[in-house]
Design a protein around this motif. Structure first.
Motif, short mmCIF file in Angstrom:
data_model
loop_
_atom_site.label_atom_id
_atom_site.label_comp_id
_atom_site.label_asym_id
_atom_site.label_seq_id
_atom_site.Cartn_x
_atom_site.Cartn_y
_atom_site.Cartn_z
N SER A 164 1.99 -32.07 -6.56
CA SER A 164 2.40 -33.29 -5.84
C SER A 164 1.52 -34.48 -6.19
O SER A 164 1.95 -35.63 -6.09
N LEU A 165 0.28 -34.22 -6.61
CA LEU A 165 -0.64 -35.31 -6.94
C LEU A 165 -0.35 -35.90 -8.32
O LEU A 165 -0.73 -37.04 -8.60
N LYS A 166 0.30 -35.11 -9.19
CA LYS A 166 0.72 -35.60 -10.51
C LYS A 166 -0.42 -36.29 -11.27
O LYS A 166 -0.28 -37.38 -11.79
N SER A 167 -1.55 -35.62 -11.26
CA SER A 167 -2.72 -36.19 -11.93
C SER A 167 -3.25 -35.19 -12.95
O SER A 167 -3.38 -34.00 -12.67
N GLU A 168 -3.56 -35.68 -14.15
CA GLU A 168 -4.12 -34.83 -15.18
C GLU A 168 -5.58 -34.49 -14.89
O GLU A 168 -6.15 -33.60 -15.52
N ASN A 169 -6.19 -35.22 -13.95
CA ASN A 169 -7.60 -35.00 -13.63
C ASN A 169 -7.82 -33.86 -12.65
O ASN A 169 -8.95 -33.52 -12.35
N ILE A 170 -6.73 -33.31 -12.10
CA ILE A 170 -6.85 -32.24 -11.12
C ILE A 170 -6.16 -31.00 -11.66
O ILE A 170 -4.96 -31.00 -11.94
N GLU A 171 -6.92 -29.94 -11.82
CA GLU A 171 -6.37 -28.67 -12.27
C GLU A 171 -7.01 -27.55 -11.50
O GLU A 171 -8.23 -27.42 -11.47
N VAL A 172 -6.18 -26.74 -10.86
CA VAL A 172 -6.68 -25.61 -10.06
C VAL A 172 -6.63 -24.36 -10.91
O VAL A 172 -5.57 -23.98 -11.44
N LEU A 173 -7.77 -23.71 -11.08
CA LEU A 173 -7.88 -22.52 -11.92
C LEU A 173 -8.51 -21.39 -11.14
O LEU A 173 -9.42 -21.61 -10.33
N SER A 174 -8.06 -20.17 -11.40
CA SER A 174 -8.73 -19.00 -10.81
C SER A 174 -10.03 -18.74 -11.55
O SER A 174 -10.16 -19.06 -12.73
N SER A 175 -10.99 -18.17 -10.86
CA SER A 175 -12.29 -17.91 -11.47
C SER A 175 -12.19 -16.80 -12.51
O SER A 175 -11.24 -16.01 -12.53
N ASN A 176 -13.18 -16.75 -13.37
CA ASN A 176 -13.22 -15.76 -14.44
C ASN A 176 -13.32 -14.35 -13.86
O ASN A 176 -14.12 -14.10 -12.95
N SER A 177 -12.56 -13.46 -14.40
CA SER A 177 -12.55 -12.08 -13.88
C SER A 177 -13.87 -11.35 -14.15
O SER A 177 -14.15 -10.32 -13.54
N SER A 178 -14.70 -11.90 -15.05
CA SER A 178 -15.98 -11.26 -15.34
C SER A 178 -17.04 -11.57 -14.29
O SER A 178 -18.12 -10.96 -14.29
N ASN A 179 -16.77 -12.53 -13.41
CA ASN A 179 -17.72 -12.85 -12.35
C ASN A 179 -17.92 -11.63 -11.44
O ASN A 179 -16.97 -10.89 -11.18
N PRO A 180 -19.14 -11.46 -10.91
CA PRO A 180 -19.38 -10.29 -10.05
C PRO A 180 -18.68 -10.40 -8.70
O PRO A 180 -18.50 -9.40 -8.00
N GLY A 181 -18.31 -11.60 -8.30
CA GLY A 181 -17.68 -11.84 -7.00
C GLY A 181 -17.77 -13.31 -6.67
O GLY A 181 -17.92 -14.15 -7.56
N ILE A 182 -17.72 -13.63 -5.40
CA ILE A 182 -17.79 -15.04 -4.99
C ILE A 182 -19.20 -15.58 -5.23
O ILE A 182 -20.18 -14.84 -5.18
N PRO A 183 -19.34 -16.88 -5.51
CA PRO A 183 -20.67 -17.47 -5.70
C PRO A 183 -21.40 -17.62 -4.37
O PRO A 183 -20.79 -17.43 -3.30
N PRO A 184 -22.69 -17.94 -4.40
CA PRO A 184 -23.41 -18.16 -3.14
C PRO A 184 -22.69 -19.19 -2.28
O PRO A 184 -22.49 -20.33 -2.69
N SER A 185 -22.29 -18.78 -1.09
CA SER A 185 -21.52 -19.66 -0.20
C SER A 185 -21.45 -19.05 1.19
O SER A 185 -21.81 -17.89 1.41
N SER A 186 -20.96 -19.84 2.14
CA SER A 186 -20.85 -19.38 3.53
C SER A 186 -19.90 -18.21 3.67
O SER A 186 -19.98 -17.45 4.64
N LEU A 187 -18.96 -18.06 2.72
CA LEU A 187 -18.02 -16.95 2.80
C LEU A 187 -18.74 -15.60 2.77
O LEU A 187 -18.25 -14.62 3.31
N MET A 188 -19.93 -15.57 2.17
CA MET A 188 -20.70 -14.32 2.13
C MET A 188 -20.99 -13.81 3.54
O MET A 188 -20.95 -12.60 3.80
N ALA A 189 -21.29 -14.74 4.45
CA ALA A 189 -21.59 -14.34 5.83
C ALA A 189 -20.35 -13.72 6.48
O ALA A 189 -20.45 -12.73 7.22
N PHE A 190 -19.18 -14.30 6.21
CA PHE A 190 -17.94 -13.78 6.80
C PHE A 190 -17.61 -12.41 6.22
O PHE A 190 -17.14 -11.52 6.93
N LEU A 191 -17.86 -12.23 4.91
CA LEU A 191 -17.57 -10.94 4.30
C LEU A 191 -18.52 -9.87 4.80
O LEU A 191 -18.13 -8.74 5.07
#
Length: 640
Positions: free
Chosen positions: A332-359
């Protein structure tokens, strides 16, 4: 003893930026203060201070119970020191100094995997932060201050003068007053210093708000909750120079701008889901904010009344719904400057973030944290993290005083906020057939983002900006996002003097933007409102606040291993129901009487010795001369 500086600032041994202020030459001295002002150049600034945990101590302190006085030298001329010395170090020289003393390089003083002990996966040696040196987690028994450009140039002149008159009878010295109460009392860990009351726990006040406001008169809330999370605290080697522009304040800015954009949309009461915005503090020091929030949610405390953890999105399809919403928002934003990508599958998991506390809490939730455009998610929970990197931090100044406004740009914040605002509306409406014109009406105010950046990331205008002053009476002009310490007993309705400027501003901003109109719009207040569905905003402005209908609350943020009883903080044993509690460092900050740095001139000790020996020699010679003269006079009188 050494001291270091960082360009354009200056450190007195291993970092420190300080603002230095000198008065002009005095035309006359009419009092003792005038005399002192002419003798001493006072340095106000950003020290590295002593922090403690259950295992020991980190940070900086004078080595003993007294002030430290040392001659000032430049780093390049301080290779062969034979006496106590304060060393000026530039950023260009910093790498060499760190390599020589620690074998480390980089400009991120925290770890390569920040707070790895809280990770919900075993790969704790993964390097999310390749520039991490870990130096801020070491203990230094010497003072360190960071200097501003004006301070640096002034101290450089002083150092140059010292070097030109190396064998002169005077020298300019720096006097460090960084005496920590924990050093004086010999309390070298959190449990002992809390017991002896020589320290206070790190912490502050998180803020949450709902859109639309929750009807507190209903005994049961039925709408599923979408939780959007950002952090408002950072860390650095220097206590009061923790801006954290890229990490995490860009996420906070995006959240505030998204809330503002969504507040201009009508019909929230008709949507299928409830939006809740959570701004946490203390995340840089053991995820204090998120862990305490989850604890209060379990206890159903007053600070989280209206929230029910069972209503937070807990279905496995929620992540897929969120990913779909992000893609639709991107289209909907129709902008070339915005691209949503999934993280690399080689990552061990989520990066350091508040979600760690919830998990770790085993609570599933749809959570969007640290806003960016790379999506990290856990297949077993309905939680995602949005970041501006994939396999490693792109921020080269993570948890550094150099992570300032120059490290981000407003267009990226606007893009992230736009993506988030539209994604949240798609999720809240649960309407797959939404017309594009509806999303097209959700636009982020670019001017608001730029104003917020000036308010929260610089000293000009800083917290004296019109937006902040429209809500609160700030105690400081220059913002700092260091979490601070908990003063007094934690409360869900705290004394505002114990709540920092940024938390109070965020509370007022969210309460205002998420509020709904009242029938009696002129209802004024000075503290509280009569209706439980209302809050008093702008109460600090001449005591003339306004009651609005809004569900906005403070939640204390401090370690779940601590309890405040009878005016004293006590450390609790680990609780089997709190898996993160067993690795909680329980961070505290040492008390101190004063912190200061000043420069003045003293006579060289060798010159004093020369004067002493010269005086003794003159005295002895005078004695012999007097004795000789007396003898001659006596002989002359006898002849007569």
């Amino acid at each position: 003893m050494k001291a270091m500086a960082v360009r354009p600032l200056l450190l007195f041994f291993f970092f420190a930026q300080v603002r230095l202020s000198f008065s002009g030459e005095l035309s006359s001295m009419e009092s003792i203060p005038d005399l002192q002002e002419s003798m001493y150049m006072v340095v106000d600034g950003y020290p590295c201070v002593r922090l403690l945990n259950l295992s020991g101590k980190i940070g900086c302190s004078n080595p003993g119970r007294e002030k430290v006085v040392a001659s000032i030298r430049r780093f390049r001329n301080a290779n062969d020191l034979t006496q106590l010395t304060a060393v000026l170090v530039s950023l260009d020289e910093l790498q060499d100094l760190l390599h020589r003393h620690f074998g480390l390089i980089g400009f991120s003083p925290t770890q390569k995997f920040p707070q790895a002990e809280f990770a919900p996966y075993p790969s704790i040696n993964y390097e999310w932060n390749s520039m991490g040196s870990g130096i801020m987690l070491k203990a230094y028994d010497f003072p360190v201050f960071l200097l501003s450009e004006s301070s640096t140039s002034m101290l450089q002149e002083v150092a140059d003068k010292n070097e030109k008159v190396m064998n002169g009878y005077t020298t300019s010295v720096a006097e460090f007053d960084l005496v920590m109460q924990t050093t004086k009392a010999g309390t070298h860990d959190s449990e002992s210093c809390l017991k002896e009351q020589t320290c206070l726990p790190l912490g502050g006040y998180s803020v949450w708000s709902s859109l639309p406001p929750i009807n507190m008169s209903l005994s049961y809330q039925s709408k599923p909750i979408i939780l959007l999370v950002a952090s408002m605290d950072s860390a650095s080697f220097f206590r009061d120079k923790s801006l954290g522009a890229d990490s995490p304040i860009s996420g906070l800015l995006s959240l505030l701008a998204a809330v503002d954009a969504l507040s201009r949309v009508d019909g929230w009461n008709d949507l299928n889901k409830q939006l809740v915005f959570l701004v946490l503090t203390g995340e840089a020091w053991g995820y204090l904010g998120s862990r305490r929030f989850l604890h209060e949610l379990d206890m159903q405390s007053d600070g989280v009344s209206g929230l029910n953890s069972s209503l937070i999105e807990m279905v496995s399809s929620a992540v897929n719904d969120a990913l779909d919403a992000l893609k639709r928002a991107q289209d909907s934003l129709k902008s070339e400057n915005i691209e949503v990508l999934s993280s690399n599958s080689s990552n061990p998991g989520i990066p350091p973030s508040s979600l760690m506390a919830f998990l770790k809490k085993e609570t599933s939730a749809l959570i969007i944290v640290d806003l960016g455009c790379h999506v990290f998610h856990n297949s077993l929970t309905s939680g995602i993290v949005l970041e501006d990197f994939d396999t490693a931090f792109t921020n080269k100044f993570y948890h550094s005083h150099l992570d300032d406004m120059a490290n981000i740009n407003s267009s990226a914040v606007v893009a992230a906020a736009s993506l988030i605002a539209r994604s949240l509306y798609i999720l809240a409406s649960d309407n797959n057939d939404m017309h594009s014109s509806v999303l097209g009406a959700i636009n982020v105010n670019t001017s608001l983002v730029e104003e917020l950046m000036g308010c929260l990331l610089s000293c000009k205008p800083g917290l004296s900006c019109e937006m902040v002053k429209n809500y609160i009476a700030p105690a400081n002009v220059c913002p700092s996002h260091y979490v601070g310490v908990v003063i007094g007993e934690p409360s869900f309705k705290p004394y505002l003097g114990y709540v920092d400027d940024v938390s109070r501003f965020v509370w007022n901003f969210l309460a205002d933007r998420t509020s709904t109109p009242k029938e009696n719009a002129s209802s004024s207040c000075s503290k509280d409102c009569t209706n439980e569905d209302e809050v008093c905003i702008r109460a600090e402005i001449n005591g003339k606040g306004v009651c609005v209908i809004s569900t906005t609350r403070y939640v204390p943020a401090y370690s779940t291993r601590l309890m405040f009883e009878s005016g004293i903080w006590n450390v609790l044993p680990p609780n089997s129901s709190d898996s993160m509690g067993s690795v909680d460092p329980v961070w505290t900050e040492s008390n101190w009487n004063t912190i200061g740095l000043r420069v003045y001139t003293i006579q060289n000790g060798a010159y004093d010795h020369f004067i002493l020996i010269g005086g003794i020699t003159v005295t002895i010679l005078a004695y012999f001369m007097i004795a000789l003269a007396r003898s001659l006079i006596t002989k002359a009188l006898k002849r007569d």
